[in-house]
Design an enzyme around this catalytic site. Structure first.
Site, short mmCIF file in Angstrom:
data_model
loop_
_atom_site.label_atom_id
_atom_site.label_comp_id
_atom_site.label_asym_id
_atom_site.label_seq_id
_atom_site.Cartn_x
_atom_site.Cartn_y
_atom_site.Cartn_z
N GLU A 33 24.14 10.68 15.88
CA GLU A 33 24.61 11.91 15.24
C GLU A 33 23.45 12.88 15.10
O GLU A 33 22.38 12.52 14.62
CB GLU A 33 25.22 11.58 13.86
CG GLU A 33 25.43 12.76 12.94
CD GLU A 33 26.33 13.83 13.52
OE1 GLU A 33 26.00 15.03 13.33
OE2 GLU A 33 27.35 13.49 14.17
N ARG A 107 38.93 15.12 4.56
CA ARG A 107 38.17 14.64 5.72
C ARG A 107 36.95 13.84 5.31
O ARG A 107 36.61 12.83 5.94
CB ARG A 107 37.75 15.83 6.59
CG ARG A 107 38.88 16.43 7.39
CD ARG A 107 38.43 17.65 8.19
NE ARG A 107 39.52 18.14 9.02
CZ ARG A 107 39.79 17.73 10.25
NH1 ARG A 107 39.02 16.81 10.82
NH2 ARG A 107 40.80 18.21 10.94
N TYR A 213 48.87 20.97 0.93
CA TYR A 213 49.18 19.58 0.58
C TYR A 213 48.04 19.01 -0.25
O TYR A 213 46.90 19.44 -0.18
CB TYR A 213 49.43 18.72 1.83
CG TYR A 213 48.36 18.76 2.90
CD1 TYR A 213 47.26 17.90 2.85
CD2 TYR A 213 48.47 19.62 3.99
CE1 TYR A 213 46.29 17.91 3.85
CE2 TYR A 213 47.51 19.63 4.99
CZ TYR A 213 46.43 18.78 4.92
OH TYR A 213 45.47 18.79 5.90
N ASP A 291 37.96 16.24 20.11
CA ASP A 291 37.82 17.68 20.36
C ASP A 291 36.91 17.99 21.53
O ASP A 291 36.97 19.08 22.10
CB ASP A 291 37.27 18.37 19.11
CG ASP A 291 38.32 18.56 18.03
OD1 ASP A 291 39.51 18.31 18.31
OD2 ASP A 291 37.96 18.95 16.91
#
Length: 400
Positions: A33, A107, A213, A291
């Site tokens: 990462e 997330r 939501y 993605d």
């Protein structure tokens, strides 16, 4: 441990879920990462049954139940008076039909659960990939900081601005869709007087729509307000927006929409860009997921779910043919690309459907919704939610 070493570039939800699926299949997996700490931009994410079945198998059922929210329904409503256009039960009826729950989650909570499940020493932070060399029998990875690494397979899970994709296939040319999204989180206690149910709501109106939501065990309300706009130059999740602009854009909308926007302290504005489907995702021992290869508009709430599916199918494909990784990646792409491409197309189509101006087309849409002939009625979404990305296709299903 199987013989293959897999390097995953990118430590988001797609990259970490792929790493867990690959570890569960017995591979030696390392995640690289570029950031110095794991973190997810954005706020809410929908984990539908096609994704939750994978995460449950990976041991995350407890964490999803603790931090997520199981909505009672998907409630699609008219923009001004809030009239119900389609109310699809979620919760227990959905779980009974498809075998696994639907969660609404933050997330960051999903990312933290994934990271905690990966053994120590397998996530490497501050490692920005600058290049790779596929030697045919392995891949050398080069980083901006730190020494190189050698892996058998490289997986680019590094998002919409993927370095791996650009190194494989060159620069892309995303197209601005004419939509921007205001997004943010609101403490739930500020909204007690608005009578908002534990549902996923979509208010649809002329040239815009509003989604809300609960997430984080019901403590926060996630909202996304999509507005049509003529031009935009940047593609970012982290540009600050003006709450006053969002309020003005939704002037005259249902009181719940105004009540939520009036309770917002901070909002971010995010431009929506469209990308033509890639004709291929893999070359040699290098492939893409999430993605990086099939970024989609958020109008089917399937972006994260499809990335999670990618990881499960990738692991199954490599496990079925570990002796020929390049051919295994061809098999992975063959299974995944048509399904992801179909989801991209449906997501794009929903932009038009959500934003119809009042008139004959809007009336025809509302009639179709009342008949259950559009998305999110059970029969229509069965091809999405019944899919088991780690196993054979259900009877009668095709990837296209």
């Amino acid at each position: 441990m199987r013989g293959l070493t897999v390097g995953v570039a990118g430590g988001g939800i797609g990259g970490l879920s792929a790493a867990l699926s690959l570890l569960a299949a017995g591979f030696d997996v390392h995640v690289y990462e570029r950031a110095q700490a794991l973190g997810e931009v954005g706020a809410g994410v929908q984990i539908s049954p096609n994704a939750s079945r994978i995460l449950h198998r990976l041991g995350l059922a407890g964490e999803l139940a603790r931090t997520g929210v199981k909505p009672l329904a998907l409630h699609q409503r008219r923009w001004d008076d809030g009239r119900t256009l389609l109310r699809t039960p979620l919760g227990e009826p959905l779980e009974a039909r498809f075998g696994f729950p639907h969660y609404q989650a933050h997330r960051a909570d999903v990312l933290a659960a994934l990271a905690a499940a990966i053994p120590a020493g397998r996530i490497h932070l501050g490692r920005r990939l600058t290049g790779f060399t596929d030697h045919g029998d392995g891949v050398r990875l080069d980083f901006a900081e730190g020494g190189p690494a050698e892996v058998d397979v490289l997986v680019g899970a590094d998002g919409i601005h993927s370095d791996v994709r650009e190194l494989l296939f060159g620069p892309e040319r995303p197209r601005f869709t004419g939509c921007v999204a205001y997004r943010g989180l609101i403490p739930a206690e500020r909204l007690r007087g608005l009578g908002i149910e534990v549902t996923a709501q979509v208010f649809m109106g002329p040239g815009r729509h509003f989604v809300n939501y609960y997430v984080s065990g019901g403590r926060l309300m996630n909202f996304v307000a999509i507005v049509e706009q003529d031009s935009w130059t940047r593609e970012s999740w982290t540009d600050h927006g003006e709450v006053a602009d969002a309020l003005k854009a939704f002037d005259g909308w249902h009181p719940q929409v105004h009540g939520m926007l009036n309770a917002v302290d901070e909002t971010f504005v995010w431009a929506l860009f469209d990308r033509p489907p890639l004709p291929r995702w893999s070359r040699g021992r290098v492939t893409l997921l999430g993605d990086a290869c099939h970024a989609m508009l958020p109008f089917m709430a399937q972006g994260a779910a499809q990335a999670i599916e990618d990881g499960a199918t990738l692991a199954a494909s490599l496990a079925a043919n570990p002796g020929d990784p390049a051919e295994a990646l061809v098999g992975y792409e063959r299974l995944r690309l048509p399904r992801a491409t179909r989801m991209q197309a449906l997501s794009s189509e929903n932009k038009t459907r959500f934003h119809l101006h009042d008139g004959p087309e809007q009336e025809a849409r509302d009639e179709a919704m009342a008949m259950g002939a559009t998305d999110w009625s059970y029969d229509v979404v069965a091809w999405i939610y019944d899919h088991d990305a780690a196993g054979p296709l259900p009877d009668g299903e095709t990837t296209g």
